[in-house]
Design an enzyme around this catalytic site. Structure first.
Site, PDB file in Angstrom:
ATOM      1  N   GLU A  60       0.826  -1.213   0.000  1.00  0.00           N
ATOM      2  CA  GLU A  60       0.000   0.000   0.000  1.00  0.00           C
ATOM      3  C   GLU A  60       0.855   1.255   0.000  1.00  0.00           C
ATOM      4  OE1 GLU A  60      -2.414  -3.212   0.436  1.00  0.00           O
ATOM      5  OE2 GLU A  60      -0.800  -2.729   1.870  1.00  0.00           O
ATOM      6  N   HIS A 129     -10.487  -6.869   8.202  1.00  0.00           N
ATOM      7  CA  HIS A 129     -10.882  -6.684   6.808  1.00  0.00           C
ATOM      8  C   HIS A 129     -12.328  -6.203   6.686  1.00  0.00           C
ATOM      9  CE1 HIS A 129      -7.434  -9.391   6.505  1.00  0.00           C
ATOM     10  NE2 HIS A 129      -7.305  -9.046   5.229  1.00  0.00           N
TER      11      HIS A 129
END
Length: 324
Positions: A60, A129
């Protein structure tokens, strides 16, 4: 008009802007050949080629850093952070660099970029998540925060976000990816910072965002049919900019305010709206502002527990009836 799923509207919005503007390009993990882990970007690689649609390493920090650099160099990049939870791994770049560069350079450097991500729970992915992280982004000056609830708004608000000269965090409700709705075939752009009001009930306003909008709408129908309570629903669509005028108009028309939030309760966006309403429209209120939220806990993966944590239609109806 074509009927598209929420996930297909993502690709439609990106494709519309890539066709319109050669400076738009798109990167992320598995977004090209695989069409995205949630199948939101299918066909983009085939249409626009590997120069403008690129898979990245699983990093990321690399994705967000590359997007920032590309925007500084004059492109309009779109970067995907696969799960919004993963913003935590690159938050320094987002909050300390992307959000502040235009201000710190006195406007000499603009960052016209979009960071897309799948947000929220409902799919049993567990605590790491499934977070609804819109409050993280809302708290950082310099970021715009958009969260659509319908396929049409996905396409229109994504297009507007790509055209915007400020960085936009675009949060897609992963629990809505399979939902369908009519989407304009031709160019479609929705202005950022404009909420949408559904219904004209004069007793209660439900203020909702993203995945909570369909639940609020169903709750409003049940409240009318089963309890003769007239509701209207405000779909915020974006938190920054926030459509305060529409919120206050709805408060003045109803007198009772309920926020419906997927995010954890502590410091949720509903707390900010409650503060605004209390300051600006206190004498329009007929009772206390009530927040319907997920509790301040990590979201469980077990079906029954996740369903208990996230506001349901039943909880919305029960809360409104109890507090009327």
């Amino acid at each position: 008009m074509a009927e598209l799923t929420y996930r297909d509207a993502v690709a439609a919005g990106i494709a519309q802007e890539m066709e319109r503007d050669d400076s738009v390009y798109f990167i992320g993990e598995d977004v090209a050949a695989a069409g995205g882990v949630f199948k939101t970007t299918g066909g983009l690689l085939e249409t626009f080629g590997p120069r403008r649609v690129r898979d990245t390493p699983i990093s990321e920090e690399a994705i967000v850093g590359a997007v920032m650099g590309a925007a500084m160099a004059g492109l309009r990049p779109v970067g995907e952070v696969m799960f919004s939870d993963f913003f935590a791994t690159c938050w320094d770049i987002v909050a300390n660099q992307i959000a502040k560069t235009r201000y710190m350079t006195n406007g000499q450097v603009t960052l016209p970029l979009v960071l897309r991500s799948a947000n929220g729970g409902g799919l049993r992915f567990g605590a790491q998540h499934s977070q609804a992280v819109e409050n993280w982004a809302m708290a950082v000056p310099g970021l715009k925060v958009v969260a659509p609830s319908t396929p049409a708004d996905v396409k229109g608000l994504l297009a507007a976000s790509i055209r915007d000269d400020d960085p936009v965090v675009f949060l897609e409700a992963k629990s809505l990816y399979a939902t369908k709705g009519e989407v304009p075939d031709d160019e479609h752009v929705e202005a950022l910072g404009r909420a949408v009001v559904h219904g004209d009930g004069d007793e209660v306003v439900l203020i909702a965002l993203a995945s909570m909008v369909p639940r609020a709408l169903e709750a409003a129908q049940r409240l009318r049919a089963e309890h003769d309570v007239g509701c209207r629903v405000v779909d915020l669509r974006s938190l920054v900019p926030l459509d305060v005028s529409t919120i206050l108009e709805a408060v003045g028309a109803t007198g009772r305010v309920f926020t419906v939030e997927e995010n954890p309760r502590l410091c949720g966006w509903g707390a900010e709206i409650s503060s605004i309403v209390a300051e600006e429209a206190f004498y329009d209120l007929d009772g206390p502002i009530v927040r319907i939220t997920t509790p301040h806990v990590p979201l469980p993966a077990a079906e029954a527990l996740e369903d208990e944590a996230i506001p349901s239609v039943e909880r919305i109806v029960h809360t409104v009836v109890k507090d009327q």
